[in-house]
Write a protein that holds these residues in place. Structure first.
Motif, mmCIF file in Angstrom:
data_model
loop_
_atom_site.group_PDB
_atom_site.id
_atom_site.type_symbol
_atom_site.label_atom_id
_atom_site.label_comp_id
_atom_site.label_asym_id
_atom_site.label_seq_id
_atom_site.Cartn_x
_atom_site.Cartn_y
_atom_site.Cartn_z
ATOM 1 N N ASP A 1 0.831 -1.211 0.000
ATOM 2 C CA ASP A 1 0.000 0.000 0.000
ATOM 3 C C ASP A 1 0.862 1.256 0.000
ATOM 4 O O ASP A 1 0.533 2.245 -0.678
ATOM 5 N N ASN A 2 1.965 1.233 0.756
ATOM 6 C CA ASN A 2 2.861 2.389 0.774
ATOM 7 C C ASN A 2 3.513 2.615 -0.589
ATOM 8 O O ASN A 2 3.664 3.763 -1.035
ATOM 9 N N MET A 3 3.891 1.528 -1.265
ATOM 10 C CA MET A 3 4.520 1.659 -2.586
ATOM 11 C C MET A 3 3.550 2.231 -3.608
ATOM 12 O O MET A 3 3.898 3.123 -4.392
ATOM 13 N N THR A 4 2.321 1.722 -3.613
ATOM 14 C CA THR A 4 1.345 2.225 -4.577
ATOM 15 C C THR A 4 1.008 3.687 -4.304
ATOM 16 O O THR A 4 0.815 4.477 -5.241
ATOM 17 N N ALA A 5 0.944 4.070 -3.017
ATOM 18 C CA ALA A 5 0.678 5.467 -2.686
ATOM 19 C C ALA A 5 1.826 6.369 -3.131
ATOM 20 O O ALA A 5 1.609 7.480 -3.639
ATOM 21 N N ARG A 6 3.050 5.889 -2.970
ATOM 22 C CA ARG A 6 4.225 6.670 -3.383
ATOM 23 C C ARG A 6 4.271 6.830 -4.900
ATOM 24 O O ARG A 6 4.577 7.906 -5.420
#
Length: 367
Positions: free
Chosen positions: A170-175
């Motif tokens: 989720d953090n990667m997709t948000a970034r």
């Protein structure tokens, strides 16, 4: 102010070329990361569901990893050895199958008795080739580490990569979303959503269908007593993602083996010649198993798990697997389906833009 369309096309073209260059030059080096990313992508919805039930992302990831490792260990201990054993036996049995076929043809076509007969030579050469090449293939898969880098490295790296990618998905997709070009962010998000829907429907859904059908075929064929039921079920389930091909390939292989195993004839038992009757019930049961599998797949599994709007035509899938596999090897085959889905979405988007543009409608056409 947005960049001119020529510069945008140049930058996107460069990015695409870089991706293909990475696949070309790194090849097997990135295999653990491709496999780990694919596993993380497939398991992300399950992690999200556990989070909705109150678990933290760390707890959800650890729980999924432990369960996955247990399933893998059980499969490795209980299923894989039998699968490899049956694969080797099937390869070694191929000459006997073709010998039985030669005998049956000889009875109908006496000219085949001639040692110089073209048909007899061809049947003999086919059986010998399958035994030699098939045996070499199985032996290569078991003893060679070059094709898949190193089996031990894969077994260690893939779970580690999958764990960390799943943990930070989720953090990667948000970034990545934050880094999108602002002018094109809405369009890219829409295309990414369409690609994700296609991949989710096909990879996750079709993967489940392949697993269910493969298990069904294997258990059912072994239940009726087919000697190589496990490997036939594995092959049929493996290629089920191409409509009708899995049932066709598995059905032909299973019925052929059933005819070889259950067809009557003279057999040697304890040094005596015994006449054995043809077991029509088991031969028919093998055919019925695949008919039932096709009915259940077409009417229950595929509509429920995959849906009807995936947009990946079987011919397009075969073409993508052939092209990417020949160019990029094993890694190319792994990324063929995701890239085919992405290209399909982009092509549909391009067609939609074309039909709404002046080139299609004309300068004077306005809605």
């Amino acid at each position: 102010m947005a960049l001119p369309i020529e510069q945008q096309a140049k930058y996107w073209g460069i990015a695409t070329a870089v991706v293909f260059a990475i696949l070309w030059f790194l090849g097997d080096v990135i295999l653990p990361f491709v496999l780990g990313g694919a596993i993380a992508y497939c398991l992300d919805p399950l992690a999200d569901r556990l989070e909705k039930l109150g678990a933290s992302r760390v707890l959800a990831t650890v729980t999924i990893t432990i369960v996955a490792i247990l399933i893998f260990c059980l499969s490795f201990l209980l299923v894989i050895p039998s699968l490899l054993e049956q694969a080797g036996q099937l390869v070694n049995t191929a000459p006997d199958v073709f010998e039985r076929l030669r005998v049956a043809l000889t009875e109908r076509f006496p000219s085949l008795i001639d040692d110089q007969s073209v048909m007899r030579k061809q049947l003999s050469s086919i059986g010998e080739a399958i035994q030699a090449k098939g045996g070499a293939l199985v032996e290569g898969l078991l003893t060679s580490a070059k094709g898949l880098i190193n089996i031990l490295v894969l077994l260690v790296l893939v779970p580690v990569v999958a764990f960390y990618l799943l943990l930070d998905w989720d953090n990667m997709t948000a970034r990545i979303d934050e880094l999108l070009p602002r002018d094109h962010a809405p369009t890219i998000r829409k295309l990414a959503g369409d690609i994700d829907a296609t991949l989710a429907s096909f990879i996750r859904g079709m993967g489940t269908v392949c697993l269910v059908l493969g298990a069904y075929y294997a258990v059912a064929l072994m239940t009726v007593g087919l000697q190589f039921g496990l490997i036939v079920g594995f092959i049929a389930g493996l290629v089920t993602f191409i409509p009708y091909v899995g049932a066709l390939v598995g059905g032909i292989l299973a019925i052929g083996l059933a005819l070889f195993q259950f067809w009557g004839g003279t057999q040697m038992v304890d040094g005596a010649s015994v006449e054995v009757a043809t077991d029509w019930f088991r031969i028919g049961a093998v055919g019925v198993i695949f008919v039932i599998g096709q009915v259940v797949e077409g009417n229950v599994l595929t509509p429920k798990l995959v849906g009807k709007s995936v947009g990946l035509h079987p011919v397009w899938l075969i073409f993508a697997l052939s092209v990417f596999g020949s160019i990029f090897g094993f890694v190319g085959m792994l990324v063929a389906v995701p890239l085919a889905a992405m290209i399909g979405v982009l092509v549909r988007f391009g067609i939609e833009q074309y039909t709404e543009g002046r080139l299609y409608r004309g300068l004077d056409k306005q809605d």
